[in-house]
Design a protein around this motif. Structure first.
Motif, PDB file in Angstrom:
ATOM      1  N   ILE A  55       0.872  -1.178   0.000  1.00  0.00           N
ATOM      2  CA  ILE A  55       0.000   0.000   0.000  1.00  0.00           C
ATOM      3  C   ILE A  55       0.905   1.224   0.000  1.00  0.00           C
ATOM      4  O   ILE A  55       1.636   1.475   0.959  1.00  0.00           O
ATOM      5  N   ASP A  56       0.866   1.928  -1.117  1.00  0.00           N
ATOM      6  CA  ASP A  56       1.877   2.954  -1.378  1.00  0.00           C
ATOM      7  C   ASP A  56       1.403   4.364  -1.040  1.00  0.00           C
ATOM      8  O   ASP A  56       0.506   4.887  -1.701  1.00  0.00           O
ATOM      9  N   ILE A  57       1.998   4.942   0.011  1.00  0.00           N
ATOM     10  CA  ILE A  57       1.808   6.382   0.247  1.00  0.00           C
ATOM     11  C   ILE A  57       3.197   7.014   0.264  1.00  0.00           C
ATOM     12  O   ILE A  57       4.187   6.344   0.543  1.00  0.00           O
ATOM     13  N   SER A  58       3.241   8.305  -0.044  1.00  0.00           N
ATOM     14  CA  SER A  58       4.543   8.972  -0.072  1.00  0.00           C
ATOM     15  C   SER A  58       5.014   9.225   1.361  1.00  0.00           C
ATOM     16  O   SER A  58       4.200   9.282   2.293  1.00  0.00           O
ATOM     17  N   PRO A  59       6.327   9.407   1.543  1.00  0.00           N
ATOM     18  CA  PRO A  59       6.849   9.719   2.877  1.00  0.00           C
ATOM     19  C   PRO A  59       6.238  11.020   3.415  1.00  0.00           C
ATOM     20  O   PRO A  59       5.994  11.143   4.615  1.00  0.00           O
ATOM     21  N   GLU A  60       5.960  11.959   2.515  1.00  0.00           N
ATOM     22  CA  GLU A  60       5.356  13.237   2.936  1.00  0.00           C
ATOM     23  C   GLU A  60       3.952  13.004   3.487  1.00  0.00           C
ATOM     24  O   GLU A  60       3.551  13.577   4.489  1.00  0.00           O
ATOM     25  N   GLU A  61       3.214  12.128   2.783  1.00  0.00           N
ATOM     26  CA  GLU A  61       1.852  11.808   3.235  1.00  0.00           C
ATOM     27  C   GLU A  61       1.897  11.090   4.596  1.00  0.00           C
ATOM     28  O   GLU A  61       1.055  11.330   5.460  1.00  0.00           O
ATOM     29  N   ALA A  62       2.903  10.225   4.774  1.00  0.00           N
ATOM     30  CA  ALA A  62       3.039   9.512   6.059  1.00  0.00           C
ATOM     31  C   ALA A  62       3.222  10.518   7.191  1.00  0.00           C
ATOM     32  O   ALA A  62       2.579  10.407   8.240  1.00  0.00           O
ATOM     33  N   LEU A  63       4.064  11.516   6.960  1.00  0.00           N
ATOM     34  CA  LEU A  63       4.312  12.516   8.001  1.00  0.00           C
ATOM     35  C   LEU A  63       3.068  13.365   8.250  1.00  0.00           C
ATOM     36  O   LEU A  63       2.747  13.705   9.392  1.00  0.00           O
ATOM     37  N   ARG A  64       2.343  13.673   7.165  1.00  0.00           N
ATOM     38  CA  ARG A  64       1.117  14.459   7.291  1.00  0.00           C
ATOM     39  C   ARG A  64       0.097  13.691   8.154  1.00  0.00           C
ATOM     40  O   ARG A  64      -0.509  14.231   9.066  1.00  0.00           O
ATOM     41  N   ARG A  65      -0.035  12.383   7.854  1.00  0.00           N
ATOM     42  CA  ARG A  65      -0.992  11.556   8.612  1.00  0.00           C
ATOM     43  C   ARG A  65      -0.554  11.417  10.067  1.00  0.00           C
ATOM     44  O   ARG A  65      -1.374  11.374  10.966  1.00  0.00           O
ATOM     45  N   ARG A  66       0.750  11.349  10.270  1.00  0.00           N
ATOM     46  CA  ARG A  66       1.244  11.212  11.645  1.00  0.00           C
ATOM     47  C   ARG A  66       0.879  12.452  12.464  1.00  0.00           C
ATOM     48  O   ARG A  66       0.423  12.350  13.590  1.00  0.00           O
ATOM     49  N   LYS A  67       1.058  13.618  11.828  1.00  0.00           N
ATOM     50  CA  LYS A  67       0.708  14.875  12.505  1.00  0.00           C
ATOM     51  C   LYS A  67      -0.774  14.920  12.818  1.00  0.00           C
ATOM     52  O   LYS A  67      -1.184  15.263  13.918  1.00  0.00           O
ATOM     53  N   ALA A  68      -1.576  14.546  11.805  1.00  0.00           N
ATOM     54  CA  ALA A  68      -3.034  14.596  11.965  1.00  0.00           C
ATOM     55  C   ALA A  68      -3.484  13.643  13.070  1.00  0.00           C
ATOM     56  O   ALA A  68      -4.385  13.946  13.841  1.00  0.00           O
TER      57      ALA A  68
ATOM     58  N   VAL B 111       1.046  -3.510  -6.207  1.00  0.00           N
ATOM     59  CA  VAL B 111       1.077  -2.161  -5.634  1.00  0.00           C
ATOM     60  C   VAL B 111      -0.309  -1.518  -5.690  1.00  0.00           C
ATOM     61  O   VAL B 111      -0.983  -1.589  -6.711  1.00  0.00           O
ATOM     62  N   ILE B 112      -0.698  -0.909  -4.584  1.00  0.00           N
ATOM     63  CA  ILE B 112      -1.989  -0.222  -4.519  1.00  0.00           C
ATOM     64  C   ILE B 112      -1.745   1.215  -4.091  1.00  0.00           C
ATOM     65  O   ILE B 112      -1.085   1.446  -3.072  1.00  0.00           O
ATOM     66  N   PRO B 113      -2.266   2.187  -4.847  1.00  0.00           N
ATOM     67  CA  PRO B 113      -2.103   3.581  -4.415  1.00  0.00           C
ATOM     68  C   PRO B 113      -2.829   3.817  -3.096  1.00  0.00           C
ATOM     69  O   PRO B 113      -4.027   3.571  -2.986  1.00  0.00           O
ATOM     70  N   GLY B 114      -2.091   4.261  -2.090  1.00  0.00           N
ATOM     71  CA  GLY B 114      -2.641   4.399  -0.743  1.00  0.00           C
ATOM     72  C   GLY B 114      -3.467   5.651  -0.532  1.00  0.00           C
ATOM     73  O   GLY B 114      -4.008   5.857   0.543  1.00  0.00           O
ATOM     74  N   ASP B 115      -3.556   6.510  -1.587  1.00  0.00           N
ATOM     75  CA  ASP B 115      -4.354   7.732  -1.409  1.00  0.00           C
ATOM     76  C   ASP B 115      -5.792   7.564  -1.887  1.00  0.00           C
ATOM     77  O   ASP B 115      -6.573   8.504  -1.894  1.00  0.00           O
ATOM     78  N   GLU B 116      -6.151   6.353  -2.294  1.00  0.00           N
ATOM     79  CA  GLU B 116      -7.547   6.053  -2.640  1.00  0.00           C
ATOM     80  C   GLU B 116      -8.371   5.964  -1.350  1.00  0.00           C
ATOM     81  O   GLU B 116      -7.810   5.915  -0.262  1.00  0.00           O
ATOM     82  N   THR B 117      -9.690   5.886  -1.476  1.00  0.00           N
ATOM     83  CA  THR B 117     -10.510   5.771  -0.260  1.00  0.00           C
ATOM     84  C   THR B 117     -10.305   4.385   0.366  1.00  0.00           C
ATOM     85  O   THR B 117      -9.911   3.435  -0.326  1.00  0.00           O
ATOM     86  N   ILE B 118     -10.602   4.302   1.653  1.00  0.00           N
ATOM     87  CA  ILE B 118     -10.459   3.020   2.368  1.00  0.00           C
ATOM     88  C   ILE B 118     -11.268   1.939   1.640  1.00  0.00           C
ATOM     89  O   ILE B 118     -10.792   0.815   1.447  1.00  0.00           O
TER      90      ILE B 118
END
Ligand code: TMP
Length: 212
Positions: free
Chosen positions: A137-150, A186-193
């Motif tokens: 499940i592929d998310i960018s490192p930037e998105e990971a940090l954004r989600r961590r903050k949220a 590979v699955i784009p991780g920015d799709e809906t759950i």
């Protein structure tokens, strides 16, 4: 190499949504009447869960990278021999949330440990067991940090890693995808759950040729 068709693993950088997805999918498959088990690493057996607590404890900032890889590998050796191999040999279906690819990318590349040693240790801990397919499940490192903050989740030791560490780990996963193109999906991780779980579910039904 030991290969069982009924063995599928899930990988992704932190906050990729992997644990949410594996739970949803396992429940859906079970509701359809399939005898599928879901286990996670590090953990999944009493001894391995205890090791997980040591690894993730925020108080253990002094944990050395060499100790860390041995702990992950010890947890893995236990779950593989106590739970995973007997399940697979009995013909059960198994979904595993993280496996030795996590050690390759987090410890090998992330902590910069010798990659040939890491591969040998992975083989030793698993007695040569390999996944039949792996969902990434592929998310960018930037998105990971954004989600961590949220999520405002700073509860475990690994949550303190910086942006560069996530970047290194993400890149290492990209290497693995190229190294094992037939195993990795590979699955784009920015799709809906829902979209992600539906996509993976259909793929699993196809892989396991389930008459559902
Ligand atoms: P989790 O968040 O998927 O439960 O995993 C816990 C953390 O452990 C996560 O940051 C990834 C890390 N990890 C490793 O560094 N090496 C490993 O071999 C495994 C299985 C996990």
């Amino acid at each position: 190499m030991k290969l069982f068709k009924n063995f599928i693993t899930f990988e992704g950088i932190d906050f990729s949504g992997k644990s949410t997805q594996t739970k949803i999918i396992a429940e859906k498959l079970q509701a359809l009447g399939l005898n599928v088990k879901l286990l996670r690493e590090p953990g999944g057996a009493v001894i391995s869960e205890k090791i997980r607590e040591i690894i993730l404890d925020n108080a253990h900032q002094e944990l050395h990278p060499r100790t860390e890889i041995l702990l992950y590998s010890a947890a893995r050796a236990q779950i593989v021999h106590e739970k995973i191999l007997p399940l697979l040999e009995a013909g059960d279906y198994l979904m595993l949330d993280r496996f030795y690819d996590s050690t390759t990318v987090y410890q090998g590349y992330g902590r910069k440990l010798d990659i040939h040693f890491v591969e040998a240790l992975n083989k030793f801990a698993t007695s040569g067991l390999a996944p039949y397919k792996t969902f990434f499940i592929d998310i960018s490192p930037e998105e990971a940090l954004r989600r961590r903050k949220a999520a405002d989740r700073h509860s475990d030791r690994l949550d303190n890693e910086n942006a560069e560490f996530y970047q290194t780990v993400w890149k290492a996963y990209q290497n693995l995808l190229h190294q094992f193109p037939n195993r990795y999906i590979v699955i784009p991780g920015d799709e809906t759950i829902e979209n992600i779980s539906t996509f993976i579910l259909h793929k699993i039904i196809e892989i396991w040729k389930l008459p559902l």
